[in-house]
Write a protein that holds these residues in place. Structure first.
Motif, PDB file in Angstrom:
ATOM      1  N   ALA A  11       0.824  -1.204   0.000  1.00  0.00           N
ATOM      2  CA  ALA A  11       0.000   0.000   0.000  1.00  0.00           C
ATOM      3  C   ALA A  11       0.859   1.255   0.000  1.00  0.00           C
ATOM      4  N   GLN A  12       1.912   1.263   0.815  1.00  0.00           N
ATOM      5  CA  GLN A  12       2.810   2.424   0.834  1.00  0.00           C
ATOM      6  C   GLN A  12       3.470   2.625  -0.526  1.00  0.00           C
ATOM      7  N   ALA A  13       3.865   1.523  -1.154  1.00  0.00           N
ATOM      8  CA  ALA A  13       4.508   1.610  -2.469  1.00  0.00           C
ATOM      9  C   ALA A  13       3.535   2.150  -3.519  1.00  0.00           C
ATOM     10  N   LEU A  14       2.282   1.701  -3.455  1.00  0.00           N
ATOM     11  CA  LEU A  14       1.290   2.156  -4.425  1.00  0.00           C
ATOM     12  C   LEU A  14       1.048   3.654  -4.290  1.00  0.00           C
ATOM     13  N   VAL A  15       0.879   4.129  -3.062  1.00  0.00           N
ATOM     14  CA  VAL A  15       0.630   5.557  -2.852  1.00  0.00           C
ATOM     15  C   VAL A  15       1.813   6.381  -3.341  1.00  0.00           C
ATOM     16  N   ARG A  16       3.023   5.933  -3.029  1.00  0.00           N
ATOM     17  CA  ARG A  16       4.214   6.669  -3.472  1.00  0.00           C
ATOM     18  C   ARG A  16       4.325   6.654  -4.996  1.00  0.00           C
ATOM     19  N   PHE A  17       4.046   5.512  -5.603  1.00  0.00           N
ATOM     20  CA  PHE A  17       4.060   5.415  -7.069  1.00  0.00           C
ATOM     21  C   PHE A  17       3.052   6.385  -7.685  1.00  0.00           C
ATOM     22  N   LEU A  18       1.821   6.395  -7.178  1.00  0.00           N
ATOM     23  CA  LEU A  18       0.779   7.251  -7.740  1.00  0.00           C
ATOM     24  C   LEU A  18       1.138   8.727  -7.623  1.00  0.00           C
ATOM     25  N   LEU A  52      -1.775   6.198   3.295  1.00  0.00           N
ATOM     26  CA  LEU A  52      -2.142   7.593   3.033  1.00  0.00           C
ATOM     27  C   LEU A  52      -1.761   8.478   4.212  1.00  0.00           C
ATOM     28  N   LEU A  53      -1.987   7.982   5.429  1.00  0.00           N
ATOM     29  CA  LEU A  53      -1.607   8.741   6.621  1.00  0.00           C
ATOM     30  C   LEU A  53      -0.101   8.977   6.641  1.00  0.00           C
ATOM     31  N   GLU A  54       0.652   7.929   6.365  1.00  0.00           N
ATOM     32  CA  GLU A  54       2.110   8.033   6.413  1.00  0.00           C
ATOM     33  C   GLU A  54       2.644   8.944   5.307  1.00  0.00           C
ATOM     34  N   ALA A  55       2.009   8.912   4.131  1.00  0.00           N
ATOM     35  CA  ALA A  55       2.479   9.739   3.019  1.00  0.00           C
ATOM     36  C   ALA A  55       2.222  11.216   3.274  1.00  0.00           C
ATOM     37  N   GLY A  56       1.090  11.544   3.876  1.00  0.00           N
ATOM     38  CA  GLY A  56       0.760  12.936   4.151  1.00  0.00           C
ATOM     39  C   GLY A  56       0.051  13.614   2.998  1.00  0.00           C
ATOM     40  N   GLU A  57      -0.577  14.739   3.314  1.00  0.00           N
ATOM     41  CA  GLU A  57      -1.398  15.465   2.336  1.00  0.00           C
ATOM     42  C   GLU A  57      -0.580  16.002   1.166  1.00  0.00           C
ATOM     43  N   ASP A  58       0.650  16.390   1.395  1.00  0.00           N
ATOM     44  CA  ASP A  58       1.457  16.934   0.296  1.00  0.00           C
ATOM     45  C   ASP A  58       1.747  15.866  -0.751  1.00  0.00           C
ATOM     46  N   THR A  59       1.923  14.623  -0.295  1.00  0.00           N
ATOM     47  CA  THR A  59       2.220  13.531  -1.229  1.00  0.00           C
ATOM     48  C   THR A  59       0.959  13.033  -1.913  1.00  0.00           C
ATOM     49  N   MET A  60      -0.126  12.836  -1.151  1.00  0.00           N
ATOM     50  CA  MET A  60      -1.380  12.345  -1.719  1.00  0.00           C
ATOM     51  C   MET A  60      -2.550  12.921  -0.930  1.00  0.00           C
ATOM     52  N   PRO A  61      -3.169  13.983  -1.435  1.00  0.00           N
ATOM     53  CA  PRO A  61      -4.336  14.552  -0.747  1.00  0.00           C
ATOM     54  C   PRO A  61      -5.432  13.513  -0.560  1.00  0.00           C
ATOM     55  N   PHE A  62      -6.080  13.560   0.609  1.00  0.00           N
ATOM     56  CA  PHE A  62      -7.140  12.608   0.924  1.00  0.00           C
ATOM     57  C   PHE A  62      -8.468  13.329   1.077  1.00  0.00           C
ATOM     58  N   HIS A  63      -9.539  12.716   0.534  1.00  0.00           N
ATOM     59  CA  HIS A  63     -10.886  13.272   0.623  1.00  0.00           C
ATOM     60  C   HIS A  63     -11.794  12.227   1.255  1.00  0.00           C
ATOM     61  N   GLN A  64     -12.500  12.632   2.284  1.00  0.00           N
ATOM     62  CA  GLN A  64     -13.361  11.713   3.032  1.00  0.00           C
ATOM     63  C   GLN A  64     -14.763  11.713   2.427  1.00  0.00           C
ATOM     64  N   GLY A  65     -15.213  10.550   1.955  1.00  0.00           N
ATOM     65  CA  GLY A  65     -16.542  10.438   1.378  1.00  0.00           C
ATOM     66  C   GLY A  65     -17.543   9.838   2.334  1.00  0.00           C
ATOM     67  N   ARG A  66     -18.816   9.822   1.906  1.00  0.00           N
ATOM     68  CA  ARG A  66     -19.893   9.246   2.713  1.00  0.00           C
ATOM     69  C   ARG A  66     -20.537   8.041   2.056  1.00  0.00           C
ATOM     70  N   ASN A  67     -20.346   7.891   0.782  1.00  0.00           N
ATOM     71  CA  ASN A  67     -20.913   6.771   0.041  1.00  0.00           C
ATOM     72  C   ASN A  67     -19.932   6.409  -1.069  1.00  0.00           C
ATOM     73  N   GLU A  68     -19.670   5.126  -1.226  1.00  0.00           N
ATOM     74  CA  GLU A  68     -18.642   4.706  -2.183  1.00  0.00           C
ATOM     75  C   GLU A  68     -19.013   5.056  -3.629  1.00  0.00           C
ATOM     76  N   GLN A  69     -20.289   4.863  -3.973  1.00  0.00           N
ATOM     77  CA  GLN A  69     -20.707   5.221  -5.337  1.00  0.00           C
ATOM     78  C   GLN A  69     -20.495   6.709  -5.594  1.00  0.00           C
ATOM     79  N   SER A  70     -20.884   7.524  -4.637  1.00  0.00           N
ATOM     80  CA  SER A  70     -20.778   8.966  -4.854  1.00  0.00           C
ATOM     81  C   SER A  70     -19.327   9.433  -4.881  1.00  0.00           C
ATOM     82  N   MET A  71     -18.415   8.717  -4.217  1.00  0.00           N
ATOM     83  CA  MET A  71     -17.001   9.066  -4.336  1.00  0.00           C
ATOM     84  C   MET A  71     -16.529   8.906  -5.775  1.00  0.00           C
TER      85      MET A  71
END
Length: 623
Positions: A11-18, A52-71
């Motif tokens: 997971a860490q590798a994927l986030v860093r790659f993206l 995502l937590l370890e990478a931080g917002e500068d590396t990969m911004p995170f957005h909190q959704g309420r429904n998976e379809q709507s994300m």
């Protein structure tokens, strides 16, 4: 010499790659995966969530959704606004979180819009079996609920070993940036593999730039297309979403200005020309304008540019009626270019239009044809004015609501809609003033798209006024991302129309002999039908309870004032209005095939079948 390595979880590798992936077109770079939407559960909280937590917002911004379809809808709105050059990822847990992605994935793929899906999956190592939320298959142990995403994804892989991520992640980026292949891309992530450590080659995390190509037309195809157009007496261009995705609006205008060929727009293509361009005839097909459909019926050559030719566009193959009509299709995908037995021009829309303009130098349609469609356009403008006109003290109809909004928006505002009766009214009546103002999701026509898509558009274009137009039926499907808009401080404007039911399907039911069965939001009457009083649902109060500012409007004047106040606000704002149900929209100018019962005992269905057979007789195969 040894290759430098880095030890990270999958997971860490994927986030860093993206975070190191970019797209590029015409020398302009964009971050390819600009952020990740997520709802966490046991299938991704300790894997991608921790990464995502370890990478931080500068590396990969995170957005909190309420429904998976709507994300997914929000990510699709984001990608469309940015012409598919930047996208977002969506991560979910296993089980219902993952299967909630399916509708959004279908919408993305149908509309050819990129989104990266990262659902959690069952243990690859199977230390316990079955797991919480596992679907057990009696003869295929490697099947999970994520397999429901296969048919709605342009690329799918399940990462059951860490080293599998390298080729799969690269393939995912390839598909996301391929203008002919893009859509939903799914990498199913078993929860144990997400947390597993691996020694990764440092090159995997190097910055990569994916060039979004603009393929030029084949010379033979181009010459044939030019010959067809030069030989035509009544050509008509039909533009689809490919014009916008390619940023080909300028090339289209240049071609039209020199040739005088009129332009018809699908739902996805509307806005390719400004509404006041003399050659813009507006929408085509079942929800099209009278002038556009009249010209389409007598056109001897249809030039499709970036369109899929859905049944709404072709009026279920009853629209193009000139006996010798021919087709030339400019499309980046051969699959779409070959439709209707057309001469094909497989190329990028902008590159292809520029090549056609060069090949058609000196060519212009006859003055009589130009005068004909311009006169038809002027007549239709009078229809629009009539539909928009209203007394200040009147309760607004739906078309008068659009007139009030038309008077308030600026050229760069974005108007979003997807389902119900609004798409037809907008396609006929809306005056699109810029390429991205008209944002209709009508490939999948998914109720619930508008509010999350508004969030995605607002993220892609900060400072742009965004309007999500919904009826009560659509609102009740998926209002939950209002909370996200409030949380993120995104001033999305919601225009909420209360008409007490599924108005669009109610009308269609009536036309097809269904007598509006099951379409009204009403109490049960004594006879057991839903024909009692309207339900006392206060949707405005619901929107307020989710954190929106709410403005209620009862008259046309109050509506205009509320819309202006919403546009000026820096808060998520809902304008709530109960509309007059009196029909004021122009009737359909072309047919749409919805099969009617061949035998029935009720008079409404028998009459509808008789009309259906009459329309169906006009259908033809273009071979």
């Amino acid at each position: 010499m040894s290759t430098p390595i880095r030890r990270l979880t999958v997971a860490q590798a994927l986030v860093r790659f993206l975070s190191a992936q970019y797209s590029e077109r015409d020398g302009v770079r964009h971050r390819l995966i600009a952020g990740t939407w997520g709802i966490f559960g046991h299938g991704n909280v300790a894997g991608i969530g921790q990464a995502l937590l370890e990478a931080g917002e500068d590396t990969m911004p995170f957005h909190q959704g309420r429904n998976e379809q709507s994300m997914v809808h929000a990510a699709v709105g984001y990608a469309r606004q940015l012409n598919r050059l930047s996208a977002q990822a969506v991560t979910t847990s296993i089980g219902p979180g993952a299967t909630n992605l399916v509708t959004g994935a279908a919408l993305a793929t149908v509309n050819r819009l990129p989104v990266l899906l990262l659902p959690g999956d069952y243990f690859a190592t199977r230390p316990a079996d079955p797991l919480l939320q596992q679907l057990e298959h009696p003869v295929e142990a490697d099947v999970s609920v994520n397999d429901t995403l296969r048919p709605v994804s342009r690329y799918f892989d399940r990462i059951t070993r860490p080293e599998m991520l390298i080729p799969s992640a690269l393939n995912a980026m390839r598909v996301l940036t391929d203008p002919a292949e893009t859509g939903a891309v799914t990498l199913a992530m078993p929860q144990d593999v997400q947390a597993e450590a691996y020694d990764w080659p440092q090159e995997f995390f190097a910055e990569r730039v994916w060039h979004v190509r603009r393929p030029a037309p084949d010379p033979v195809e181009l010459a044939e297309a030019v010959r067809e157009i030069r030989a035509a007496g009544r050509p008509l261009i039909v533009v689809g979403g490919g014009v916008h995705h390619s940023e080909a609006e300028g090339a289209l205008k240049a071609l039209v200005d020199t040739t005088g060929i009129p332009v018809a727009s699908t739902q996805a293509g509307k806005g390719s020309l400004r509404h006041d361009h003399p050659a813009d005839l507006g929408g085509i097909g079942h929800t099209g304008t009278a002038v556009c459909d009249d010209i389409a019926r007598t056109a001897d050559l249809i030039i499709g540019v970036g369109t899929r030719y859905t049944d709404f566009t072709t009026a279920s193959h009853t629209l193009f009626q000139e006996p010798g009509v021919r087709f030339v299709n400019l499309n980046i995908t051969a699959f779409d270019a070959h439709k209707l037995a057309a001469r094909t021009l497989v190329a990028d829309a902008r590159t292809g239009l520029e090549a056609l303009a060069e090949g058609l130098s000196g060519q212009r349609v006859a003055k009589a044809y130009e005068a004909e469609y311009r006169a038809g356009k002027a007549r239709w403008e009078e229809v629009v004015e009539t539909a928009y006109r209203a007394e200040d003290s009147a309760v607004p109809t739906q078309t008068q609501l659009l007139g009030a909004l038309d008077a308030v928006v600026g050229d760069d505002d974005v108007v979003i809609n997807a389902a119900g009766s609004l798409p037809g009214d907008l396609h006929k009546l809306w005056r699109a003033r810029s390429p991205r103002q008209y944002h209709l999701e009508y490939g999948y026509s998914c109720m619930g798209y508008e509010i999350p898509a508004g969030i995605g558009v607002q993220q892609a274009a900060p400072g742009t006024p965004v309007w999500s137009l919904v009826g009560d039926g659509t609102y009740l499907m998926m209002p939950t991302e209002i909370v996200t808009a409030v949380q993120e401080g995104l001033p999305v404007n919601l225009v909420l129309i209360q008409n007490h039911g599924y108005a669009s399907i109610g009308g269609l039911s009536e036309e097809t002999g269904g007598e509006r069965f099951g379409t009204a939001y009403r109490y049960r009457a004594a006879d057991g039908t839903f024909s009692g009083a309207p339900l006392p649902v206060d949707l405005a109060a619901n929107a307020a309870s989710l954190g929106m500012d709410v403005l209620r409007a009862k008259t046309v004047r109050e509506l205009r004032d509320a819309l202006a106040a919403a546009r000026a606000s820096d808060r998520p704002t809902c304008v709530y209005v109960e509309t007059d149900p009196t029909p004021t929209a122009p009737p359909a100018e072309a047919w749409w095939d919805v099969p009617v019962a061949e035998v029935a005992s009720r008079e409404a269905a028998m009459n509808a079948r008789e009309q259906y057979d009459g329309h169906a007789a006009a259908r033809r195969r273009h071979l």
